[in-house]
Structures are given as structure tokens and as C-alpha cells.
Design a protein around this motif. Structure first.
Motif, PDB file in Angstrom:
ATOM      1  N   HIS A  99       0.826  -1.199   0.000  1.00 16.19           N
ATOM      2  CA  HIS A  99       0.000   0.000   0.000  1.00 16.19           C
ATOM      3  C   HIS A  99       0.868   1.260   0.000  1.00 16.19           C
ATOM      4  O   HIS A  99       0.522   2.262  -0.639  1.00 16.19           O
ATOM      5  CB  HIS A  99      -0.932  -0.013   1.201  1.00 16.19           C
ATOM      6  N   LEU A 102       2.186   1.764  -3.516  1.00 17.55           N
ATOM      7  CA  LEU A 102       1.133   2.341  -4.353  1.00 17.55           C
ATOM      8  C   LEU A 102       0.997   3.838  -4.088  1.00 17.55           C
ATOM      9  O   LEU A 102       0.907   4.648  -5.022  1.00 17.55           O
ATOM     10  CB  LEU A 102      -0.192   1.636  -4.077  1.00 17.55           C
ATOM     11  N   ARG A 103       1.000   4.200  -2.829  1.00 22.05           N
ATOM     12  CA  ARG A 103       0.842   5.608  -2.468  1.00 22.05           C
ATOM     13  C   ARG A 103       2.011   6.449  -2.973  1.00 22.05           C
ATOM     14  O   ARG A 103       1.842   7.615  -3.367  1.00 22.05           O
ATOM     15  CB  ARG A 103       0.709   5.732  -0.949  1.00 22.05           C
ATOM     16  N   GLY A 105       3.818   5.817  -5.607  1.00 20.30           N
ATOM     17  CA  GLY A 105       3.953   5.766  -7.053  1.00 20.30           C
ATOM     18  C   GLY A 105       5.037   4.837  -7.560  1.00 20.30           C
ATOM     19  O   GLY A 105       5.537   4.998  -8.684  1.00 20.30           O
ATOM     20  N   LYS A 107       6.746   1.474  -9.132  1.00 19.80           N
ATOM     21  CA  LYS A 107       6.322   0.726 -10.320  1.00 19.80           C
ATOM     22  C   LYS A 107       6.317  -0.788 -10.105  1.00 19.80           C
ATOM     23  O   LYS A 107       5.584  -1.505 -10.800  1.00 19.80           O
ATOM     24  CB  LYS A 107       7.247   1.059 -11.502  1.00 19.80           C
ATOM     25  N   HIS A 141      -4.309  -5.104  -7.179  1.00 16.77           N
ATOM     26  CA  HIS A 141      -3.694  -3.855  -7.656  1.00 16.77           C
ATOM     27  C   HIS A 141      -2.771  -4.082  -8.840  1.00 16.77           C
ATOM     28  O   HIS A 141      -1.900  -3.245  -9.129  1.00 16.77           O
ATOM     29  CB  HIS A 141      -2.916  -3.202  -6.507  1.00 16.77           C
ATOM     30  N   LYS A 142      -2.953  -5.198  -9.563  1.00 19.03           N
ATOM     31  CA  LYS A 142      -2.023  -5.531 -10.646  1.00 19.03           C
ATOM     32  C   LYS A 142      -2.077  -4.540 -11.799  1.00 19.03           C
ATOM     33  O   LYS A 142      -1.138  -4.477 -12.603  1.00 19.03           O
ATOM     34  CB  LYS A 142      -2.280  -6.953 -11.142  1.00 19.03           C
ATOM     35  N   CYS A 143      -3.138  -3.772 -11.904  1.00 16.72           N
ATOM     36  CA  CYS A 143      -3.203  -2.751 -12.949  1.00 16.72           C
ATOM     37  C   CYS A 143      -2.460  -1.470 -12.544  1.00 16.72           C
ATOM     38  O   CYS A 143      -2.221  -0.590 -13.380  1.00 16.72           O
ATOM     39  CB  CYS A 143      -4.652  -2.404 -13.282  1.00 16.72           C
ATOM     40  N   GLU A 144      -2.097  -1.370 -11.255  1.00 20.65           N
ATOM     41  CA  GLU A 144      -1.432  -0.172 -10.754  1.00 20.65           C
ATOM     42  C   GLU A 144       0.051  -0.372 -10.500  1.00 20.65           C
ATOM     43  O   GLU A 144       0.831   0.590 -10.542  1.00 20.65           O
ATOM     44  CB  GLU A 144      -2.103   0.272  -9.445  1.00 20.65           C
ATOM     45  N   ILE A 145       0.451  -1.617 -10.213  1.00 19.86           N
ATOM     46  CA  ILE A 145       1.845  -1.900  -9.881  1.00 19.86           C
ATOM     47  C   ILE A 145       2.175  -3.326 -10.308  1.00 19.86           C
ATOM     48  O   ILE A 145       1.331  -4.227 -10.203  1.00 19.86           O
ATOM     49  CB  ILE A 145       2.109  -1.691  -8.367  1.00 19.86           C
TER      50      ILE A 145
END
Length: 353
Positions: A99, A102-103, A105, A107, A141-145
């Protein structure tokens, strides 16, 4: 320069292996390393290989605070966790790190689930304490990281404990220690170079901390299948794990299962190598599934290590791919890494000893 964050990276085992590999990479690695730790203390091995803190920075964090972790990850591209919290917070820490990444940014993220393949984390009960809910959270969250698990099988360095069953106490002063560590790219000659920070936790009867094979004392305790066939085992040295992780940083894409294999061989081949190199006939205890299950049933509820080793032996007997036998994903993706095989490992350190 891109930055790798290594939570738990001051450890003398996986942390050292990865940091030392990044610093030693030729040509020079473009990566800086941020080590996340509860303490700002710089371990001696790190002082030796990065005396001016040119390549590494230690940032103190509270692993139970996403805010603390996110602040430490503000300039980080990839997060690879090597934490090993034995206080029951290991899974929580990995989710907090995700988390926070993600926060901030970031990759890429890899939780601390080293060892057996993905089926091992499902099938071996004593491994679940550090894995519950982590990969499900990563999947959300695989689309974000980009997330991956690094798997290496069993550490080859347990064989080192069987070569050095009674490690000598170091009598070197700090200056000499630093010189030796610098010359060995972060490792002292002898037992440190062989065991590479791996704790002496193995269950062999002579109590050197080895597992499966004890070269010095010529003993072995090996699982066997009910049909009399030897099961397979994938083994990788810690330093090769570090080299593969370092090589993976520059890959354009990660796979979800980043498995690596220093060597995959049968228990019988493991024994044959040991006997050939030491020129000894080993005293061998062969254990079957029934024996292990009886042993497991008789263990105390709080004997975590006893349960773990018994469950590992049951996993070896199952001989399942992606559990104890790993597909060489990183071997294929990073062919420049030439790993040490089991026989080569034994020959190198037995001859030194």
C-alpha cells in the motif's frame, strides 16, 4: 538513477546478497539502493563494500505505519522486501509495504515470500504465517503496480553448516574484518563465505545447523518416496539469488513467478556428490512419509522449527513442480547469471575447509 528499496536489507543473508550483487555488478549497475530498517545502524559488511554510502542509504521506518513507509519510498522505482518478522506481523508488513508503494507511485513490488514456489506457500502450513492474504492483495492492484514473487527453492548454504559444524570464533579486529570483507565483496573467507548469513536452524542429529547432508561428520537424513525413488530438490546459493535479483531489475517486464534454480537434482545425487567429494561412506537415515507424519504428530504445538522441517520433508516427497522443484524462469530471462551447482559448491568449500 533508478532506486531499489530493500525493506529488511541490513540482514546478513538475503539483504547482503542483493546489496552486494548490485554494488559488484560489472559494468556498474545504474541502481541506487535504499534500505528500509527499524534501525539506522550500518552493518559491518555494508561499511566494507560501500564505505562512503555512495550506493546505499538507510532510512528508518515503522513497518506498521503505511504513512512512514510511503514517506521512505517517495523516490523509489522498485520495492523488493526481504523482511523476516517472527513476531506475527510478517504478512501485515508486506501488505503495508504494498500500500505504501502504491501511495508513493512505485512501479514494482515483490513481497518477502522467498523459498519454495507458489504451491509451497499454499501446501506447507508453516509457511502460511508469512503469506496470508498478501498475493490476493497484490492481485487486486495488478493494474497499478507490477508484482512478482522471487522463489529459489532451498538454500544451498545449509550444506555449508555441515562443512563447518563448529564455526570458529572471529578474533579479527575491526580494521582487519573490514579489509577481509572488502576483499570478499562483503563476505569473510571460510564459514561466512560458505554460509552467507544463513542461520544455523537445520535439524541434523549432530546439531551443526545443517539440513539433509552433514559433510564434516558424514551423515545424512534424506526423504524418499513410497515407491523407493529419490525425490528432487531445487537448491540455490544466497549469493546467486542476489545476482539474479540484481539482473531482474533491468528486465522490461517481470513475471508473477520469478523462480530461479541454482541446481535441481535428486536426493540420491546429493548424497553421491557428498560421498565422492569427502571420500566417505555416509551414515544415512532414510525417512518415508509415514515416519515424518508420525514425527509431526508427536511434536509440541509450539515447536515451530520442528514442524517446519517435517513439513519440508513431506513437500520433498510430494516432488511437485512449483513447490520444491522450480521452473528456471530467471535462468532463462537472465542467462548472464551463471549459478553455482551443488557439486561445485561442495568442492569449493570442502577443499577450503
Amino acid at each position: 538513477m533508478p532506486t531499489l528499496a530493500l525493506p529488511g536489507g541490513t540482514s546478513p543473508s538475503l539483504g547482503r546478497a542483493i546489496v552486494a550483487a548490485v554494488i559488484a555488478k560489472k559494468p556498474a549497475s545504474p541502481w541506487n539502493v535504499v534500505i528500509l530498517s527499524r534501525s539506522s545502524r550500518i552493518p559491518t559488511w555494508l561499511q566494507a563494500i560501500d564505505p562512503q554510502s555512495t550506493h546505499t542509504t538507510i532510512r528508518t521506518v515503522d513497518y506498521l505505519s503505511v504513512e512512514s513507509l510511503a514517506a521512505a519510498l517517495h523516490d523509489v522505482h522498485a520495492v523488493i522486501s526481504v523482511t523476516s518478522a517472527i513476531d506475527g506481523t510478517q504478512a501485515e508488513i508486506q501488505i503495508n509495504l504494498l500500500h505504501a508503494a502504491l501511495r508513493a507511485g512505485c512501479k514494482r513490488f515483490a513481497p518477502s515470500q522467498w523459498g519454495f514456489g507458489p504451491k509451497g506457500w499454499e501446501n506447507v502450513p508453516t509457511l502460511r504465517w508469512g503469506s496470508q492474504g498478501i498475493w490476493n492483495e497484490c492481485t487486486k492492484h495488478k493494474c497499478e503496480i507490477e508484482c512478482a514473487n522471487f522463489n529459489h527453492g532451498s538454500f544451498m548454504n545449509y550444506l555449508g553448516h555441515g562443512i563447518y559444524p563448529s564455526p570458529p570464533k572471529s578474533e579479527s579486529d575491526e580494521a582487519t574484518t573490514l579489509i577481509q570483507l572488502r576483499k570478499g565483496e562483503g563476505y569473510m573467507p571460510g564459514v561466512d563465505e560458505a554460509c552467507q548469513g544463513l542461520q544455523r536452524q537445520g535439524p541434523l542429529a549432530d546439531r551443526p545447523g545443517a539440513f539433509l547432508i552433514g559433510l564434516k561428520n558424514g551423515i545424512a537424513e534424506l526423504p524418499i518416496k513410497d515407491d523407493g525413488q529419490w525425490p528432487r530438490i531445487t537448491m540455490t546459493s544466497l549469493r546467486d539469488v542476489g545476482r539474479w535479483v540484481t539482473a531482474s531489475l533491468d528486465l522490461p517486464e517481470w513475471e508473477e513467478s520469478m523462480s530461479m534454480a541454482g541446481d535441481t537434482l535428486t536426493m540420491g545425487e546429493l548424497l553421491a556428490h557428498a560421498e565422492a567429494i569427502t571420500k566417505k561412506k555416509f551414515k544415512v537415515i532414510v525417512v518415508k512419509q509415514e515416519d515424518i507424519e508420525k514425527r509431526l504428530a508427536g511434536l509440541a504445538q509450539d515447536d515451530f522449527m520442528g514442524q517446519m522441517w517435517a513439513e519440508f520433508n513431506l513437500a520433498y516427497i510430494r516432488d511437485i513442480e512449483d513447490e520444491v522443484v522450480l521452473r528456471p524462469v530467471l535462468n532463462d530471462m537472465c542467462p548472464e547469471v551463471k549459478p553455482m551447482g551443488v557439486r561445485e559448491y561442495m568442492e569449493k568449500f570442502w577443499n577450503i575447509e
